[in-house]
Design an enzyme around this catalytic site. Structure first.
Site, PDB file in Angstrom:
ATOM      1  CE  LYS A 176     -17.836 -12.168   8.832  1.00  0.00           C
ATOM      2  NZ  LYS A 176     -17.549 -10.626   9.120  1.00  0.00           N
ATOM      3  N   GLY A 222     -12.437  -4.325   1.375  1.00  0.00           N
ATOM      4  CA  GLY A 222     -13.859  -4.042   1.472  1.00  0.00           C
ATOM      5  C   GLY A 222     -14.231  -2.984   0.402  1.00  0.00           C
ATOM      6  NE  ARG A 236      -4.447  -1.293   1.712  1.00  0.00           N
ATOM      7  CZ  ARG A 236      -5.428  -1.422   2.771  1.00  0.00           C
ATOM      8  NH1 ARG A 236      -5.310  -1.473   3.920  1.00  0.00           N
ATOM      9  NH2 ARG A 236      -6.603  -1.829   2.296  1.00  0.00           N
ATOM     10  N   GLY A 251      -6.866  -7.092   0.361  1.00  0.00           N
ATOM     11  CA  GLY A 251      -6.932  -7.700   1.639  1.00  0.00           C
ATOM     12  C   GLY A 251      -5.966  -8.872   1.584  1.00  0.00           C
TER      13      GLY A 251
HETATM   14  C1  3PG Z   1      -8.557  -1.689   4.972  1.00  0.00           C
HETATM   15  O1  3PG Z   1      -7.700  -2.036   5.353  1.00  0.00           O
HETATM   16  O2  3PG Z   1      -9.970  -2.364   5.014  1.00  0.00           O
HETATM   17  C2  3PG Z   1      -8.837  -0.120   5.048  1.00  0.00           C
HETATM   18  O3  3PG Z   1      -7.741   0.357   5.153  1.00  0.00           O
HETATM   19  C3  3PG Z   1      -9.768   0.487   5.695  1.00  0.00           C
HETATM   20  O4  3PG Z   1      -9.775  -0.007   7.100  1.00  0.00           O
HETATM   21  P1  3PG Z   1     -10.917  -0.130   7.926  1.00  0.00           P
HETATM   22  O5  3PG Z   1     -11.513  -1.459   7.492  1.00  0.00           O
HETATM   23  O6  3PG Z   1     -10.524  -0.348   9.440  1.00  0.00           O
HETATM   24  O7  3PG Z   1     -12.016   0.901   7.886  1.00  0.00           O
END
Ligand code: 3PG
Ligand code: MG
Length: 398
Positions: free
Chosen positions: A199, A375, A38, A352
């Site tokens: 999920k 997300g 990132r 992720g």
């Molecule tokens: C992530 O890694 O999903 C983003 O940086 C957002 O973080 P968060 O899910 O804690 O809001």
């Protein structure tokens, strides 16, 4: 993308406040950054700005400190890593708002980069406080959102600053939106999506939205268990989302009606307990004992999923096929990941844990694109408007 970007605005000499997503995995024991993708992904925007003599002020969150100062979530190690890869000293401010920070910002010369302290040390960040957004906005002349991975959050630094400053997209945000948007707008067929992870609930919106675009859905990981349950298979002690079994059944029906081939595992690896010593056994999905749990897809499933991937011209992957932290249950995930660089079409990987697997296996260079958003990419592919994108100026409005 119909939003303005850093390319559409004069930045020379300006104080440019850039929201980045430096929420990187950090080893709890050593404090070491485990994966700096990132940080690297933000380089094009940072370099674009420093090369044009902007004064660059970076803002980010790290972890979930929930409005308190947590020493292990300070951004100092991130600034150090950024300094190394940028080849330029990056200072860290003591806070992200207030007179002291304003003073540090005033001392910045053209081309300098300063990273402010973790935004989430202030609870006002996550509540989306407009006063907090205003306090942040005082630090810049222009606001750039390059934090694609956080753009699904209506937080002050994401959705609020644009009310006080001209707000444009960074180059990473633009690339993410154009690449993921391309999946929805003009995928080359056959378009195959591999979905896994824990999920179903996280992915229902996305599944519904891409149903009309994909030719084939390959479903593995823990979420496949909820689908197997919906097909009335015995799934033993596997974790399922009981409240989402009906939704899974509906998705199976929707796929049938849309002519999408939704393919579930035909064999799985089962075990007694999820632990690093546990051994797995391969069984057919119609022979799962009541006292075992599913931890990976089996060899026949790997073969059938691989065959679909080999026929594809577009692939989107989000979520591991099994318990990827335990090597003996990561076989399915690894086998499919290894195949990606050999495919002839476009291969796009969601952020992720999927991105981490691809990176740990050294495959990132062999795929077309690895998103920095977990997300955020699911929400975007689910057809939702991201607050961090909505807040930016439309093209032609500055
Ligand atoms: C992530 O890694 O999903 C983003 O940086 C957002 O973080 P968060 O899910 O804690 O809001
Ligand atoms: Mg998250």
């Amino acid at each position: 993308m119909n939003k303005m970007t850093v390319r559409d605005i004069e930045v020379a000499g300006k104080r440019v406040l850039v929201r980045v997503d430096f929420n990187v995995p950090v080893d709890a024991a050593t404090g070491e950054i485990v994966d700096d993708n990132r940080i690297r992904a933000a380089l094009p925007t940072i370099k674009y700005l420093t090369e044009r003599n902007a004064r660059v002020i970076l803002i980010s969150h790290l972890g979930r400190p929930r409005g308190k100062v947590v020493d292990s979530l300070r951004l100092t190690p991130v600034a150090q890593r950024l300094s190394q890869i940028l080849g330029q000293q990056v200072g860290v401010a003591v806070n992200c708002v207030g007179p002291e920070v304003e003073k540090s910002v005033e001392t910045l010369q053209a081309g300098d980069v300063l990273l402010l302290e973790n935004l989430r040390f202030h609870s006002d960040e996550e509540t989306g406080s407009s006063d907090f957004a205003k306090a942040l906005a005082r630090l810049g002349d222009i606001f750039v959102n390059d934090a694609f991975g956080t753009s699904h959050r209506a937080h002050a630094s994401i959705a609020g600053i644009g009310q006080y400053l001209p707000a444009v997209a960074g180059l990473l945000l633009e690339k993410e939106i154009n690449t993921l948007g391309g999946l929805l707008e003009h995928p080359v067929h056959p378009f195959v999506s591999i979905l896994g992870g824990a999920k179903v609930s996280d992915k229902v919106g996305m599944l519904k939205n891409i149903m009309a675009k994909v030719d084939c859905l390959l479903i593995g990981g823990s979420m496949a268990t909820t689908f197997l349950k919906a097909m009335s298979y015995e799934v033993g002690t596997s974790l399922i989302e009981a409240n989402w079994v009906d939704a899974a059944a509906e998705l199976i029906k929707e796929a049938e009606m849309s002519g999408v081939r939704l393919i579930l595992p035909i064999d799985v690896v089962i075990t007694d307990e999820i632990s690093s010593e546990a051994e797995g056994t391969v069984v057919s999905v119609d022979a799962i004992p009541a006292d075992k749990k599913i931890v990976d897809i089996g060899p026949q499933t790997i073969e059938s999923f691989s065959n679909e991937l080999k026929k594809s011209w577009t692939v989107f992957w989000n979520g591991p096929m099994g318990v990827e932290e335990i090597p003996q249950f990561a076989v399915g995930t690894r086998a499919l990941a290894k195949l990606l660089p050999e495919l002839h079409g476009k291969t796009i990987v969601g952020g992720g844990s999927t991105a981490e697997v691809i990176d740990a296996m050294g495959l990132a260079g062999g795929v077309s694109f690895v998103s920095t958003g977990g997300g955020a990419s699911l929400k975007f592919l689910g057809g939702e408007e991201l607050p961090g994108v909505v807040a930016l100026r439309d093209k032609g409005t500055l």
